[in-house]
Design an enzyme around this catalytic site. Structure first.
Site, PDB file in Angstrom:
ATOM      1  N   LYS A 203     -54.326 -51.107 -70.185  1.00 35.02           N
ATOM      2  CA  LYS A 203     -54.522 -49.801 -69.530  1.00 35.02           C
ATOM      3  C   LYS A 203     -55.879 -49.207 -69.868  1.00 35.02           C
ATOM      4  O   LYS A 203     -56.474 -49.494 -70.899  1.00 35.02           O
ATOM      5  CB  LYS A 203     -53.356 -48.874 -69.863  1.00 35.02           C
ATOM      6  CG  LYS A 203     -52.125 -49.342 -69.059  1.00 35.02           C
ATOM      7  CD  LYS A 203     -50.999 -48.395 -68.964  1.00 35.02           C
ATOM      8  CE  LYS A 203     -49.934 -49.011 -68.038  1.00 35.02           C
ATOM      9  NZ  LYS A 203     -48.599 -48.509 -68.285  1.00 35.02           N
ATOM     10  N   ARG A 239     -44.181 -54.104 -72.838  1.00 34.44           N
ATOM     11  CA  ARG A 239     -44.425 -54.589 -71.468  1.00 34.44           C
ATOM     12  C   ARG A 239     -45.881 -55.038 -71.391  1.00 34.44           C
ATOM     13  O   ARG A 239     -46.778 -54.199 -71.476  1.00 34.44           O
ATOM     14  CB  ARG A 239     -44.133 -53.451 -70.480  1.00 34.44           C
ATOM     15  CG  ARG A 239     -44.280 -53.829 -69.016  1.00 34.44           C
ATOM     16  CD  ARG A 239     -43.995 -52.619 -68.119  1.00 34.44           C
ATOM     17  NE  ARG A 239     -44.067 -52.978 -66.719  1.00 34.44           N
ATOM     18  CZ  ARG A 239     -45.204 -53.048 -66.032  1.00 34.44           C
ATOM     19  NH1 ARG A 239     -46.355 -52.782 -66.612  1.00 34.44           N
ATOM     20  NH2 ARG A 239     -45.190 -53.399 -64.763  1.00 34.44           N
TER      21      ARG A 239
HETATM   22  N1  HH2 Z   1     -46.763 -49.453 -66.223  1.00 38.30           N
HETATM   23  C1  HH2 Z   1     -47.039 -49.909 -64.987  1.00 38.30           C
HETATM   24  C2  HH2 Z   1     -46.006 -50.226 -64.083  1.00 38.30           C
HETATM   25  N2  HH2 Z   1     -44.712 -50.130 -64.453  1.00 38.30           N
HETATM   26  N3  HH2 Z   1     -43.108 -49.607 -66.093  1.00 38.30           N
HETATM   27  C3  HH2 Z   1     -42.800 -49.170 -67.323  1.00 38.30           C
HETATM   28  N4  HH2 Z   1     -41.520 -49.076 -67.707  1.00 38.30           N
HETATM   29  N5  HH2 Z   1     -43.771 -48.815 -68.228  1.00 38.30           N
HETATM   30  C4  HH2 Z   1     -45.093 -48.890 -67.922  1.00 38.30           C
HETATM   31  O1  HH2 Z   1     -45.934 -48.535 -68.776  1.00 38.30           O
HETATM   32  C5  HH2 Z   1     -45.461 -49.339 -66.609  1.00 38.30           C
HETATM   33  C6  HH2 Z   1     -44.418 -49.698 -65.705  1.00 38.30           C
HETATM   34  C7  HH2 Z   1     -48.460 -50.049 -64.573  1.00 38.30           C
HETATM   35  O2  HH2 Z   1     -48.954 -51.290 -64.935  1.00 38.30           O
HETATM   36  P1  HH2 Z   1     -49.057 -52.540 -63.934  1.00 38.30           P
HETATM   37  O3  HH2 Z   1     -47.706 -52.915 -63.433  1.00 38.30           O
HETATM   38  O4  HH2 Z   1     -49.806 -53.629 -64.597  1.00 38.30           O
HETATM   39  O5  HH2 Z   1     -49.973 -52.016 -62.765  1.00 38.30           O
HETATM   40  P2  HH2 Z   1     -49.699 -51.513 -61.272  1.00 38.30           P
HETATM   41  O6  HH2 Z   1     -48.810 -50.313 -61.346  1.00 38.30           O
HETATM   42  O7  HH2 Z   1     -51.084 -51.185 -60.767  1.00 38.30           O
HETATM   43  O8  HH2 Z   1     -49.036 -52.613 -60.515  1.00 38.30           O
END
Ligand code: HH2
Length: 258
Positions: A203, A239
């Site tokens: 992040k 995660r």
């Molecule tokens: N962060 C993201 C998405 N889902 N779910 C939980 N429970 N906790 C988190 O911190 C979280 C999440 C964002 O990260 P990422 O999936 O890599 O990116 P994007 O939302 O751009 O797909």
């Protein structure tokens, strides 16, 4: 928890796993590297994102879930009842809802009816606007109060408390300082009594901490450092995108715990 985003626009792995064969291969590799569960998502929630329709989300994730069925434990990263329902039919075990059951009024019933696990995450505002000057009285007590309220809501909707985990939502309506304060004072969230999920992986706060004010991502090394710190303060599920590095670091950290 390994992250597999089947999206063109996720902030760190957008486009990498758009082909369902690539996404399934990534999920299998993460499982082999030590991920206990793989979080499959078909909608980016990065700052500024607009969201996609249920049809588009289904089009992205269903072929991946079909390929992983019976092979790799799967969590579905969605806020939509229709997507969760289909994913659960295809064997998903956990519904990871970044809106904590505030996005789709039918989602609570779908989770309750299926007996699946549920992750309730804190987010201030919505992805489109959440990083525009987020303000809290006290970030940790505000997030704790929110998670307690959503936990009570979910239990009231018929979801067994033992199946629910909580997540402060690193980067969702939070400054760099808010994110690190949440980790520093994680004991105030473990006190709620449910397992905590932390998603600090890659992040932008990590890139900003290391001196780039315009960073949109963070490095693997910084991600691992934050994950180990969260683990030592009581996080249960990390995660992450870089599973091997996190499993190695967390194994060493676990061996060194008193
Ligand atoms: N962060 C993201 C998405 N889902 N779910 C939980 N429970 N906790 C988190 O911190 C979280 C999440 C964002 O990260 P990422 O999936 O890599 O990116 P994007 O939302 O751009 O797909």
């Amino acid at each position: 928890m390994g992250v597999v985003n089947v999206t063109p626009d996720s902030f760190s792995d957008g486009g990498v796993n758009l082909d369902p064969n690539d996404a399934a291969a990534t999920a299998r590799r993460m499982h082999e590297e030590g991920a206990v569960i793989v979080d499959v998502g078909g909608e980016s929630t990065r700052p500024g994102s607009q969201g996609v329709t249920a049809d588009e989300e289904l089009r992205r994730v269903v072929p991946v879930l079909e390929r992983l069925q019976g092979e790799v434990p799967v969590s579905i990263d969605t806020s939509k009842a229709e997507v969760a329902r289909r994913a659960l039919e295809l064997g998903a075990e956990l519904v990871n809802d970044v809106t904590a059951l505030r996005g789709d009024p039918e989602l609570a019933g779908v989770v309750a009816g299926s007996g699946a696990y549920l992750c309730l995450m804190h987010m201030l505002g919505e992805p489109r606007t959440m990083q525009l000057d987020p303000v809290y009285d006290d970030v940790v007590s505000d997030v704790a109060a929110f998670l307690e309220e959503r936990l009570a809501f979910a239990v009231g909707a018929g979801i067994a408390e033992e199946r629910i985990c909580l997540d402060p939502g690193i980067g969702f309506g939070k400054t760099v300082e808010h994110n690190f304060e949440l980790i520093r004072r994680l004991d105030e969230l473990t006190r709620i009594g449910r397992p905590l999920v932390i998603g600090f992986s890659r992040k932008s706060s990590l890139g900003k901490l290391l001196g780039d004010p315009g960073a949109t991502t963070g490095s693997t090394a910084a991600s691992v450092g934050a994950a180990v710190a969260a683990y030592e303060r009581g996080a249960t599920i990390l995660r992450v995108h870089d599973v091997r590095e996190h499993v190695e670091a967390l194994t060493a950290a676990a061996a060194a715990l008193p």
